[in-house]
Design an enzyme around this catalytic site. Structure first.
Site, PDB file in Angstrom:
ATOM      1  CE  LYS A  62      16.763  -0.027  55.345  1.00 30.77           C
ATOM      2  NZ  LYS A  62      18.084  -0.525  55.778  1.00 30.77           N
ATOM      3  CE  LYS A  98      13.742  -2.146  54.083  1.00 29.25           C
ATOM      4  NZ  LYS A  98      14.011  -3.063  55.185  1.00 29.25           N
ATOM      5  CB  VAL A 143      14.344   4.004  58.632  1.00 32.58           C
ATOM      6  CG1 VAL A 143      15.632   4.780  58.378  1.00 32.58           C
ATOM      7  CG2 VAL A 143      13.361   4.194  57.485  1.00 32.58           C
ATOM      8  N   GLY A 183      21.049  -6.560  61.306  1.00 26.27           N
ATOM      9  CA  GLY A 183      21.251  -7.711  62.176  1.00 26.27           C
ATOM     10  C   GLY A 183      19.943  -8.184  62.776  1.00 26.27           C
ATOM     11  CB  ALA A 221      17.831  -2.379  62.560  1.00 26.21           C
TER      12      ALA A 221
END
Length: 815
Positions: A682, A579, A609, A797, A611
């Site tokens: 984000k 990012k 932003v 994740g 995932a």
């Protein structure tokens, strides 16, 4: 009567010659044969080198003679029984002695005339044809050796003599008409001037010899035996997906051979074209392969583009100036000058305004051409009517060839668009009135990428090859590579996308494989790779210059994010979950977006932003469709949502943060998540993608961490500080309970202001029931006023982040 010609690789050594003898034997069962052979492989180059060294008074030419002698004697000894070798070996040695005498003369005189050069170069074919004729006599006595110089007569243009067809045809017809032998073996490449001096027909002239004989005898077929299965859609050494062409017209074959298809010497076609004699190109080492048939039979159902060819080592010479406009004879003067200097013009294009003429010639002729042109136009140059000749070297000509191209619209546009998308700059363009070929001049360093890109577009069923350069192979990177490995077959069959990983790198090692890294055991291969140097990684990606290249950044490293500009300027797409670049200074963010457009290199960062959630893509679509975002409310940290959903009386804040790291929900440095900077980045990216200008320092960040925690400089001290301030976190939790609320780390934007911070969320709020590591975003826009557009799902994740990166790669493939 059939004429068979065998090239240098076909007669490279005794083992190959045995294959040739078998092919001759099989063909002779049905037809009378004229067999034309080249010199043994590399011998002509050795002869040329020996002559050059002798003329330069370099004694090492004698070592080359010894090498040539050994090569021929070894070949003869392996092909001829010992009992019959003596006289034959003596004959070969006499020929070699004659060669040495000529080279001694060059050495003593210190010069090499074109006439002497032709005589020296003729020894390759004279030796090979004699040995092959003697070898075939061991199988069948019905074979005759004939010196081509007695049949093919030329002028005295040594090096590339012009054939006197009237005389040559008569001599060929008289010889074969009075010769009853089933097989005649002749040397290729060599001929003779009217005064009996040896001449040559140009490099590749053995093909020409065979064609001259075939044309004179009205042969049923001319066969060119070589080391490939015919003419290919492109050079198979450069384009591995190139395919053999089964049928091609004379005109298409001439175009391809003129533009560098080395299977066929360009002048070969002319003698047989007039007589409509088909040419069959066959593979000596795979005689059962179909090969390529060259004839005048062209089907309208044939592919539009038959092949892509190229010529290396080209210079572009441009003559321009206002003094050329409307002045007749400028072109004539230019080409006369080049003709007088014996400079072959390969490519011509002229501006319709007559302001400039551009020609393509070999690099080796460039300096001579420049000097000659400037002398010829000296007066106009001094009067500033014409500029001095401009020379650009190290270029390459690429030609798209096909008889049916004239019947299809848009091929030029398709060709130029394909090259443009891969940052291949076109220096000049030419298209014949017949529309049988489209030629372009490009930088020589781009030739491999250009040929593969065009071949992919015109011959590979629209299968697009994506070449990935992956930096960062931790949790997310490992999942990403696993997903590519599992989905490669599906992508190729269903989406026509062939994904190859060309490079991998972590902080210690990097691994490159131009043919694609095997993903079955990539970890051990990477461990054996070279020392990782980021600048070298960039340089190698640039040097490989592969089509559809994509740099994939799966790190959280600031220095890596600073390399995006270099990749984009090379038309290498960038896909990143990092990012830092998109949340850096606004000018840098805009610059990267601008470079992406300028160099036609996608810059995708969907996973910045949410995932794998389609949040950024949704914002882009809203803006593109004319909607306007007024307000954003979001829980954008899957890691923080996981932490506050699991933090309670039974689980300490320290333990929950540890577990989030183990599960791969936090960054390697968890303080990035807990300090709020990650969420601030984000929301900043969403604000910018919504069309607003803002920098990170404009976002209010109310940290829930004590100052002592924020001041730590490593993970060990950070986790120790979480234990030290356990009561602080428990107090926050108790306050949430007392308000019958849940803790959520919320980012919001409204009226040009943005903030991130921990909030107490009541039961009636959409964020209250957000479980696990989920993210949620609410967009309030012109179209979504009362009920916001809501996007919700797993926002952290390794697997979901990897899938988001993968989706961006596929998006590029589908573009």
């Amino acid at each position: 009567m059939k004429v068979l010609k065998f090239g240098g690789t076909s007669v490279a050594n005794a083992q190959n010659i045995k294959l040739v003898l078998e092919i001759i034997k099989q063909n002779s069962k049905e037809d009378k044969l004229a067999i034309v052979v080249s010199a043994l492989s590399k011998v002509t180059d050795l002869l040329q080198l020996a002559a050059s060294k002798a003329a330069a008074n370099d004694e090492s030419f004698r070592d080359i003679i010894a090498e040539i002698e050994k090569k021929h004697l070894d070949t003869l000894k392996e092909l001829i029984p010992v009992s019959e070798q003596s006289s034959l070996l003596s004959h070969v040695k006499r020929i070699i002695n004659h060669l040495e005498t000529l080279l001694d003369g060059c050495f003593l005189l210190g010069e090499l005339s074109p006439r002497t050069a032709d005589t020296i170069l003729s020894f390759g074919e004279l030796l090979s044809s004699y040995i092959i004729a003697q070898a075939y006599q061991q199988l069948d006595k019905d074979v005759v050796y004939k010196d081509s110089r007695e049949l093919i007569k030329t002028d005295n243009n040594f090096g590339k003599a012009v054939v006197n067809f009237e005389v040559s045809n008569q001599l060929i017809q008289e010889y074969f008409g009075g010769n009853q032998s089933q097989i005649n073996i002749l040397p290729g490449f060599i001929a003779q001037s009217p005064d009996g001096i040896t001449t040559t027909l140009g490099r590749g002239g053995s093909d020409y010899t065979a064609a001259i004989i075939a044309g004179a005898l009205q042969a049923s077929q001319l066969e060119i035996w070589t080391d490939v299965n015919g003419m290919f859609t492109a050079n198979p050494k450069i384009v591995k997906q190139a395919q053999p062409i089964a049928n091609i017209s004379y005109q298409e074959a001439m175009e391809l051979s003129h533009f560098g298809a080395k299977v066929l010497y360009p002048p070969t076609i002319q003698p047989v074209l007039r007589k409509n004699i088909p040419i069959l190109i066959k593979n000596t080492f795979e005689p059962e392969a179909v090969g390529t048939l060259i004839s005048n039979q062209v089907s309208s159902k044939d592919t539009v583009v038959k092949g892509i060819s190229h010529i290396d080592h080209i210079s572009l010479v441009t003559l321009e100036g206002p003094g050329m406009i409307g002045v007749s004879g400028s072109s004539k003067r230019l080409f006369e000058v080049l003709s007088q200097e014996k400079i072959n013009v390969i490519f011509i294009t002229q501006a319709s305004s007559e302001h400039s003429i551009c020609i393509g010639i070999l690099n080796s002729d460039a300096e001579n051409a420049e000097a000659a042109i400037n002398r010829a136009f000296e007066v106009e140059i001094l009067q500033n009517k014409i500029d001095p000749a401009i020379v650009e070297k190290d270029l390459c000509i690429i030609a798209l060839v096909g008889e049916n191209m004239k019947n299809h619209q848009g091929l030029s546009g398709r060709m130029f668009s394909t090259l443009g998308k891969n940052n291949v700059n076109i220096r000049a363009i030419a298209q014949g009135a017949s529309e049988r070929n489209i030629s372009t001049v490009i930088n020589e360093r781009d030739v491999k990428k250009a040929l593969n890109t065009l071949h992919e577009n015109f011959f590979e069923e629209n299968t697009k090859q994506l070449n990935l350069f992956v930096m960062g192979v931790g949790n997310v990177g490992e999942k990403f590579i696993e997903q590519i490995h599992n989905q490669r077959k599906f992508l190729k069959e269903n989406l026509k996308i062939n994904v190859r990983v060309i490079a991998l790198s972590n902080s210690r090692k990097m691994l490159f494989d131009e043919d694609g890294i095997s993903l079955k055991d990539w970890k051990s291969a990477l461990d054996k790779g070279e020392h990782a140097i980021p600048t070298e990684f960039i340089a190698r990606a640039k040097e490989l210059n592969l089509r559809n290249s994509i740099f994939v950044d799966i790190t959280a490293n600031a220095s890596v994010s600073e390399t995006y500009e270099k990749f984009l300027k090379e038309s290498i797409a960038v896909v990143t979950c990092n990012k830092i670049a998109c949340s850096s200074a606004y000018d840098n963010y805009k610059k990267l977006k601008s470079l992406s457009r300028q160099y036609n290199a996608p810059f995708l960062f969907e996973t910045n932003v949410g995932a794998g959630l389609p949040i950024i893509d949704t914002v882009k679509n809203l803006i593109a469709s004319g909607d306007k975002v007024h307000k954003i409310q979001a829980v954008l940290s899957g890691s923080l949502n996981f932490i506050f959903n699991n933090f309670d009386k039974n689980n300490s804040f320290h333990d929950v943060v540890k577990e989030a790291g183990v599960q791969g929900f936090t960054e390697p440095d968890p303080k990035i998540d807990l300090s709020g900077i990650d969420v601030a980045r984000k929301i900043l990216i969403l604000i910018r993608e919504s069309g607003y200008e803002m920098d990170i320092d404009a976002i209010a960040n109310e940290s829930f961490l004590p100052a002592d925690c924020l001041a730590t400089t490593n993970n060990e001290d950070f986790f120790a500080s979480l234990t030290k301030h356990a009561s602080h976190f428990e107090k926050i939790y108790e306050e949430a309970l007392s308000k019958d609320s849940r803790l959520k780390y919320v980012a919001q934007f409204e009226n040009g202001k943005a903030s991130v911070g921990l909030q107490f969320i009541p039961k009636d709020h959409p964020f209250y029931n957000l479980e696990g590591k989920d993210n949620i975003v609410l967009f309030y826009t012109d179209r979504y006023v009362d009920q916001p557009l809501l996007i919700k799902g797993a926002g952290a994740g390794a697997a979901v982040t990897a899938s988001g990166i993968f989706a961006d790669v596929i998006r590029i493939g589908n573009n």
